[in-house]
Design a protein around this motif. Structure first.
Motif, PDB file in Angstrom:
ATOM      1  N   ILE A 100       0.852  -1.191   0.000  1.00 13.28           N
ATOM      2  CA  ILE A 100       0.000   0.000   0.000  1.00 13.28           C
ATOM      3  C   ILE A 100       0.887   1.240   0.000  1.00 13.28           C
ATOM      4  CG2 ILE A 100      -1.604   1.371   1.396  1.00 13.28           C
ATOM      5  CD1 ILE A 100      -2.925  -1.285   2.220  1.00 13.28           C
TER       6      ILE A 100
ATOM      7  N   SER B 253      -5.354  -2.372  -4.519  1.00 16.92           N
ATOM      8  CA  SER B 253      -5.732  -3.550  -3.739  1.00 16.92           C
ATOM      9  C   SER B 253      -5.952  -4.752  -4.647  1.00 16.92           C
ATOM     10  CB  SER B 253      -6.980  -3.263  -2.903  1.00 16.92           C
ATOM     11  OG  SER B 253      -8.038  -2.861  -3.737  1.00 16.92           O
TER      12      SER B 253
ATOM     13  N   GLU C 249      -6.903  -2.481   5.522  1.00 12.99           N
ATOM     14  CA  GLU C 249      -6.934  -1.676   4.302  1.00 12.99           C
ATOM     15  C   GLU C 249      -8.049  -0.645   4.372  1.00 12.99           C
ATOM     16  OE1 GLU C 249      -8.220  -3.373   0.557  1.00 12.99           O
ATOM     17  OE2 GLU C 249      -6.491  -2.432  -0.377  1.00 12.99           O
TER      18      GLU C 249
END
Length: 194
Positions: free
Chosen positions: A151, A157, A181
Motif C-alpha cells: 500500500i 488492492s 486496508e
C-alpha cells in the motif's frame, strides 16, 4: 551549536544573492516550482519586497530553463519507476506533495505508467525489498506486513490481493487484513508512509 552556526533566523538575502541561492539549490537537486518557492521564502525578506523578489527569480529560472514542472514530474516519475519500483498511486501522491499541478501529474503518469503491467511492477518491487511468500507460524503477520508495504508502495488492492492469492495465502488471513486496508483508506497519511 552545530558547525558554528548562531541560533536564530538567518539574514535575508538580497535579490542577486537569492538568485544565486536558488541556482545552488537546483544544483543539489531538482525541484518543482512550489518547492523552490517554499525554499526561497526561508531566505527572502519578509513582506511585499521579498515576495516580489521571489516571483522575479521564479520567472527568470523558468525562462532560463532551470525550473520546469513538466520536466521535474517526468524525471521524478521515471526515477521512482526505475529505481524504487513504486506504483502509480505513490508517485501521484509524492508529486502532489511537491506542488506539481494535477494536469501535469495526470499527463506524466499516463506517459510513465501507460504501458506498465502493474502486477509485474509490484513483483519487482517485492523482489527489490527481498520479500518472500509468507510461511510458518507467523504467516498472518507477514501477510499484513506485505500488505502495508505494498500500500505504501502505491499499488492497488486488486494487484496486492492477486499476488497474495497466487502465493496461496489463506482466505481467512486475507479477510482479517481487509479491515486494515479499510482503515488505511480512511487515514491516507498512515497508509502511504510519506
Amino acid at each position: 551549536m552545530a558547525f558554528g552556526r548562531k541560533p536564530g533566523k538567518r539574514k535575508p538575502l538580497a535579490a542577486p544573492a537569492l538568485y544565486e541561492y536558488a541556482l545552488a539549490s537546483l544544483g543539489r537537486r531538482m525541484m518543482s516550482v512550489t518547492q523552490m518557492k517554499r525554499q526561497l521564502k526561508t531566505r527572502a525578506e519578509e513582506g511585499e519586497l521579498g515576495q516580489a523578489a521571489i516571483e522575479a527569480i521564479l520567472i527568470k529560472l523558468k525562462e532560463n530553463g532551470y525550473l520546469n514542472d513538466d520536466e521535474f514530474a517526468a524525471s521524478y516519475t521515471r526515477l521512482r519507476l526505475e529505481n524504487d519500483k513504486f506504483g502509480q498511486r505513490r508517485v501521484r501522491q509524492d508529486l502532489m506533495q511537491k506542488g506539481v499541478h494535477g494536469e501535469v501529474i495526470a499527463k506524466t503518469l499516463e506517459n510513465g505508467y501507460g504501458e506498465i503491467d502493474e502486477e509485474q511492477l509490484a513483483r519487482q518491487f517485492l523482489a527489490r525489498k527481498r520479500i518472500k511468500q509468507p510461511e510458518g507460524s507467523d504467516a498472518k503477520k507477514q501477510t499484513a506486513r506485505i500488505l502495508r508495504l505494498m500500500i505504501r508502495g502505491g499499488y492497488s488492492s486488486t494487484v496486492i490481493y492477486k499476488i497474495l492469492r497466487n502465493w496461496n495465502v489463506p482466505e481467512e488471513d486475507l479477510a482479517a487484513i481487509e479491515s486494515y486496508e479499510e482503515e488505511a483508506v480512511g487515514h491516507p497519511e498512515e497508509s502511504e508512509g510519506v
